[in-house]
Structures are given as structure tokens and as C-alpha cells.
Scaffold this motif. Structure first.
Motif, short mmCIF file in Angstrom:
data_model
loop_
_atom_site.label_atom_id
_atom_site.label_comp_id
_atom_site.label_asym_id
_atom_site.label_seq_id
_atom_site.Cartn_x
_atom_site.Cartn_y
_atom_site.Cartn_z
N GLU A 162 4.19 101.13 -42.45
CA GLU A 162 4.90 102.38 -42.77
C GLU A 162 6.35 102.31 -42.28
OE1 GLU A 162 2.49 105.47 -41.05
OE2 GLU A 162 1.23 105.61 -42.83
N VAL A 163 6.56 101.76 -41.11
CA VAL A 163 7.92 101.60 -40.59
C VAL A 163 8.72 100.69 -41.52
CG1 VAL A 163 9.28 100.63 -38.67
CG2 VAL A 163 7.25 102.03 -38.19
N ALA A 164 8.10 99.58 -41.93
CA ALA A 164 8.79 98.65 -42.84
C ALA A 164 9.09 99.32 -44.18
CB ALA A 164 7.94 97.39 -43.04
N ALA A 165 8.12 100.03 -44.74
CA ALA A 165 8.31 100.69 -46.04
C ALA A 165 9.41 101.74 -45.95
CB ALA A 165 7.00 101.32 -46.51
N TYR A 166 9.44 102.50 -44.87
CA TYR A 166 10.48 103.51 -44.69
C TYR A 166 11.86 102.86 -44.68
CZ TYR A 166 12.69 107.80 -43.06
OH TYR A 166 13.48 108.92 -42.96
N ALA A 167 11.97 101.75 -43.97
CA ALA A 167 13.26 101.04 -43.90
C ALA A 167 13.64 100.45 -45.26
CB ALA A 167 13.20 99.94 -42.84
#
Length: 181
Positions: A18-23
Motif C-alpha cells: 500500500e505504501v508503494a502503491a500510494y507513492a
């Protein structure tokens, strides 16, 4: 012997993805969030529609290799090379002090212990090369961002490194170029 339940791994891996997708999407929605939902399934619904099931499936808990587990069962003294027991107490929330008669022990894995497991992406064979690259890229990014697992993570326990091997996964990777739909 130490284990990491599949649900626990999926949960922390999803958080990292989720952190990667948000970025990658520069916000809370976008193509990488669509891949997140494809891989890990839907989380929330505001209607009567069913949540999308996860394509990523981990087959059982992460464990020590069978050979080492068998050795630990036959020779308990070897277990001290892999694990140790850490004493602790339950804290009374009203007084902030240790509760009476609440001594407990937590089994901790020593640093450097490797746990292994297997998983699969349902429908992976139906994806084209670009789609496979996108799924692998998001899982790889999430794996690199995952740093801790298990209890007491804020206190330093559970530091880990998740590595993924298999078709399309490489030790070094770059994000695919162009549109990933």
C-alpha cells in the motif's frame, strides 16, 4: 520452532505494498492501487457488492526448513542456537504496574534465522508479460519496504528482510516503463 502465520505475512506485506502503491500513484487511487486490490483482494465495501478475492495465496506458515525442524525435535539443545525465551509480565492498565502472577515467556527467533514458505498468484498464467511485470514489481517493492513482522515491532523485535524468488522475480529490479493497465 519459530513460524510466521500466512495471514500475518499477507497483512504486513499488503501494508508495505500500500505504501508503494500510494507513492507510485502519487495518491490514494490509481493503477497501482488496482494491482494492490488484484493481488491482495478488496478490503472495504460500501455497497452490497462482494469484495474481490485475493489473487496472492501463501500456502501455510513460513517455517524453518524441514530438516532443521526435525533436528530441533531430536536434539532440544540445538534449539538454543535458533531461539531463546524472553521473560515478560502483563501490565495492569489501571495502575501501570506489573500484574500479580502474570509472568510469561515469549519465544524469539535469533537474528539470522531464515524461514521459508511458498505462495502463488492465482491467474498469473492468464496475465500478459506487462501485467506480470506490474504484479511482480508491486510485490517486490512491498517486500523491500517490509522491515518488521510479529509482536513488539516498535520495540525492535521482529526485524526482518522479505525476499521473493520465482518466475519473474529478480534480486535487482526496476519499475516497468509506460502504462501498466
Amino acid at each position: 520452532p519459530p513460524t510466521v502465520p500466512a495471514k500475518t505475512l499477507i497483512g504486513v506485506w499488503r501494508d508495505s505494498c500500500e505504501v508503494a502503491a500510494y507513492a507510485l500513484d502519487s495518491g490514494p487511487t490509481g493503477v497501482w492501487h488496482n494491482w494492490l486490490e488484484f493481488l491482495f483482494g478488496g478490503q472495504y465495501t460500501t455497497s452490497d457488492t462482494a469484495l474481490r478475492p485475493a489473487a496472492l495465496a501463501i500456502q501455510g506458515a513460513l517455517r524453518l526448513p524441514d530438516r532443521l525442524t526435525n533436528l530441533l525435535r531430536r536434539k532440544p539443545q540445538v534449539a538454543s542456537a535458533v531461539t531463546f525465551r524472553k521473560p515478560g509480565v502483563a501490565i495492569d492498565p489501571e495502575t501501570g504496574t506489573a500484574k500479580t502472577d502474570m509472568l510469561r515467556f515469549e519465544e524469539m527467533a535469533r537474528a539470522g534465522v531464515t524461514l521459508t514458505g511458498e505462495g502463488r498468484i492465482e491467474g498469473f498464467e492468464k496475465l500478459d508479460d506487462r501485467q506480470r511485470q506490474a504484479a511482480i514489481a508491486l510485490l517486490s517493492a512491498g517486500a523491500r519496504l517490509l522491515e518488521t513482522i510479529g509482536g513488539n515491532r516498535r520495540r525492535g523485535s521482529g526485524r526482518c528482510r522479505l525476499t521473493v524468488e520465482g518466475e519473474g522475480f529478480t534480486p535487482e529490479w526496476t519499475m516497468p516503463e509506460g502504462e501498466i493497465a
